[in-house]
Design an enzyme around this catalytic site. Sequence first.
Site, PDB file in Angstrom:
ATOM      1  N   GLU A   1     -43.515 -91.482   0.324  1.00  0.00           N
ATOM      2  CA  GLU A   1     -44.280 -92.522  -0.381  1.00  0.00           C
ATOM      3  C   GLU A   1     -43.705 -93.926  -0.156  1.00  0.00           C
ATOM      4  O   GLU A   1     -43.322 -94.622  -1.109  1.00  0.00           O
ATOM      5  CB  GLU A   1     -44.364 -92.211  -1.875  1.00  0.00           C
ATOM      6  CG  GLU A   1     -45.189 -90.992  -2.167  1.00  0.00           C
ATOM      7  CD  GLU A   1     -45.559 -90.833  -3.641  1.00  0.00           C
ATOM      8  OE1 GLU A   1     -44.858 -91.397  -4.506  1.00  0.00           O
ATOM      9  OE2 GLU A   1     -46.546 -90.155  -3.917  1.00  0.00           O
TER      10      GLU A   1
ATOM     11  N   GLU B   1     -49.392 -83.727  -1.751  1.00  0.00           N
ATOM     12  CA  GLU B   1     -48.926 -83.488  -3.122  1.00  0.00           C
ATOM     13  C   GLU B   1     -50.086 -83.584  -4.099  1.00  0.00           C
ATOM     14  O   GLU B   1     -50.969 -84.432  -3.944  1.00  0.00           O
ATOM     15  CB  GLU B   1     -47.921 -84.565  -3.562  1.00  0.00           C
ATOM     16  CG  GLU B   1     -46.569 -84.521  -2.928  1.00  0.00           C
ATOM     17  CD  GLU B   1     -45.644 -85.596  -3.521  1.00  0.00           C
ATOM     18  OE1 GLU B   1     -45.847 -85.995  -4.700  1.00  0.00           O
ATOM     19  OE2 GLU B   1     -44.743 -86.038  -2.804  1.00  0.00           O
TER      20      GLU B   1
ATOM     21  N   LYS C   1     -38.517 -83.795 -15.019  1.00  0.00           N
ATOM     22  CA  LYS C   1     -38.334 -82.424 -15.502  1.00  0.00           C
ATOM     23  C   LYS C   1     -39.563 -81.883 -16.217  1.00  0.00           C
ATOM     24  O   LYS C   1     -39.705 -80.680 -16.365  1.00  0.00           O
ATOM     25  CB  LYS C   1     -37.071 -82.289 -16.347  1.00  0.00           C
ATOM     26  CG  LYS C   1     -36.980 -83.130 -17.592  1.00  0.00           C
ATOM     27  CD  LYS C   1     -35.628 -82.856 -18.262  1.00  0.00           C
ATOM     28  CE  LYS C   1     -35.351 -83.753 -19.443  1.00  0.00           C
ATOM     29  NZ  LYS C   1     -35.328 -85.189 -19.103  1.00  0.00           N
TER      30      LYS C   1
HETATM   31  C1  GLA Z   1     -44.588 -88.600  -6.164  1.00  0.00           C
HETATM   32  C2  GLA Z   1     -43.462 -88.290  -5.209  1.00  0.00           C
HETATM   33  C3  GLA Z   1     -42.708 -87.063  -5.530  1.00  0.00           C
HETATM   34  C4  GLA Z   1     -42.624 -86.862  -7.008  1.00  0.00           C
HETATM   35  C5  GLA Z   1     -44.011 -86.795  -7.594  1.00  0.00           C
HETATM   36  C6  GLA Z   1     -44.041 -86.418  -9.055  1.00  0.00           C
HETATM   37  O1  GLA Z   1     -45.836 -88.603  -5.674  1.00  0.00           O
HETATM   38  O2  GLA Z   1     -43.780 -88.321  -3.857  1.00  0.00           O
HETATM   39  O3  GLA Z   1     -41.442 -87.160  -4.957  1.00  0.00           O
HETATM   40  O4  GLA Z   1     -41.914 -87.918  -7.548  1.00  0.00           O
HETATM   41  O5  GLA Z   1     -44.606 -88.038  -7.413  1.00  0.00           O
HETATM   42  O6  GLA Z   1     -43.558 -87.369  -9.927  1.00  0.00           O
END
Ligand code: GLA
Length: 674
Positions: free
Chosen positions: A152, A309, A358
């Site tokens: 990201e 994701e 978490k």
């Molecule tokens: C983002 C990130 C992950 C994780 C998720 C959930 O999209 O890429 O590493 O932090 O959010 O919070």
Amino acid sequence: MWEKVWNHEKIAYGGDYNPEQWPEETWEEDMRLLKLAHIDTLTLNVFSWAALQPSEEEYCFEKLDKIMELAKKHHMKVCLATSTSAHPAWMARKYPEVLRTDFTGIKRKFGARHNSCPNSLVYRKYSVQLAEKLAERYKDYDNLMAWHISNEYGGECYCDNCEKAFRVWLKKRYKTLDELNRAWNTAFWGHTFYDWEEIVLPDKRTEHRDEEQTAAQTISIDYRRFNSDSIMECFCLEYEAVKKYTPDIPVTTNLMGSYKPLDYQKWGKCMDFVSWDNYPSNEDSFSKTALNHDLMRGVGGGKPFILMEQTPSQQNWQAFNALKRPGVMRLWSYQAVAHGSDAVLFFQMKRSVGSCEKYHGAVISHAGHENTRVFREVTELGAELEQLGGEILGSVGTAKTAIMFDWENWWAVEYSAGPSVSLKYHDEIMRYYTALHTQNIPVDLVGEEDDLSGYQLVIAPVLYMTKPGVDERIREFVKKGGTFVTTFFSGYVDENDLVVIGGYPGRLRDILGVWVEETDALPDDRNNSFVYGGQKYDAKLLCDIMHLEGAKALAEYQEDFYAGTPVVTCNSFGEGKAYYVGTRSEEAFYSRLVKELCESQQIEAAAETPYGVEAVERFRDQEHYLFLLNHNEKTEKISISRACTDLLTGTSYQEGQELELSKKGVAILKWIEE
Ligand code: GLA
Ligand code: ZN
């Protein structure tokens, strides 16, 4: 032409797995659970830089070797990250230049993540070195399916390094200070530069009142271009590093949909395939999520993309982190696939024990066993995807309608002081997109630089900045029979945010056949109105007051001193038509307008469905897949227009039969085109 994104024989299922955060004794049990859920793909090594490189001289891959072996033993495909989105603490201490300086001028200390200055040579050197070492070490690992560079990418940096790099970037763009002074209109407020060293970054200390308001709009737009390019260079350097050892393994990084700071149109061209992270908020409509999927497919050149994701249930950073209701995770997963994803990947496989994520949803909960609602839903979807086998993979869309969505234009529109603080580029895009999407009209999102020749209808809401060549491409498109639509606040400026003199909409004026003399800005609680085809609609936000120069008025304002002047116009140009919508209207108007335009161009919907049931198509040679996605809270009935089979249930349907889709239900209808 269809093509597979990566070497997988089915829709990839799995996601981020961080075993390095857990004792090794727990790994086998994790594998048991993940296999039970039909998971076959793991994204590994996303945040391990500190572990992989304990000091400047030392590298330590033993743990990762074990993790890679674990994945191999359990026949998991691996999407291997390079870990470079969070630099180690020792690096920040030894080389403070790797730390970013924020918009207010505060030099950051070590902490959080996504925190490295993209122009730090130390960061670049060590991130590339790590990527290279990983590629060298794992190049023969036969389950390696893709490289996941960093994570990201985003944000910005205003440090001295970046300032120096900005000057270099500017010299490349403008060649001479004279040209820069012209492009930046520096005669205004006595900004003339006589030496490149006089140029500073536009931030809170210099040109900006806040993030959105700047005195020097072109400088701020150039900074955004530069920042996006700087971060992209970091991606490209790592890309080249891994390609040295694994030329055939595709490389990606996870994008974030409608993320304003990075020009993804440009980024998409540097990635082997696009992947992205879908985290809608509670309020987002199903059309908004669909737009993001279509946008990500668009920046990837129309090929399938990867849903890298999504959460199996809860997020952690919203004010209120709602659970995904039963069936919603499955529905949204298929929505991604319908719009072009060849994967359903989650963040994450296992809920961490500490720190700020978490309580973010995971396949394996803190309870640590399989008897949870989320685990059951994940398992059911996994079984379905397994049963789908190689269906759908690599198939593509065939939209005849495009919406122009351009990052540089976005920045320019929202840096503009006036005409209205309520004008938001993405909102205006959404209005037209939603009208098309809720009628199941397939849409591609294209940039200003993209080819328009494959489309019949092109809509460019608020095409404020007309970059070189875009008017010519639109002109050709309309001349050859295309239908073009644009709106208020279009054609005003060139690529340097300098007004195109001679009357709005500037370079688009001949195509549209109108001259806009003035624009009225209405407060949010006020509106004008117009009658279109016998129906009264709101005119809000901005009201262009214009003269016809060949176009026909389709509607006129009803109120105020400009009552009776045109608000919606149509110009016949060559074989085609160019429409101008001089105000912001309401949903009913947009629905009607796009319906009429699609009808006149014989652009068909993927299917006729009740409101809230999304119908989306993918094609692979003769194979035709129609996804029906019921976002509603009740069962809906859809009439089947041709003989087909639902791949999820095995049920066959004849033409004219009715299909019942339960709430949040999905059907994937397949037929072979003769
Ligand atoms: C983002 C990130 C992950 C994780 C998720 C959930 O999209 O890429 O590493 O932090 O959010 O919070
Ligand atoms: Zn910097």
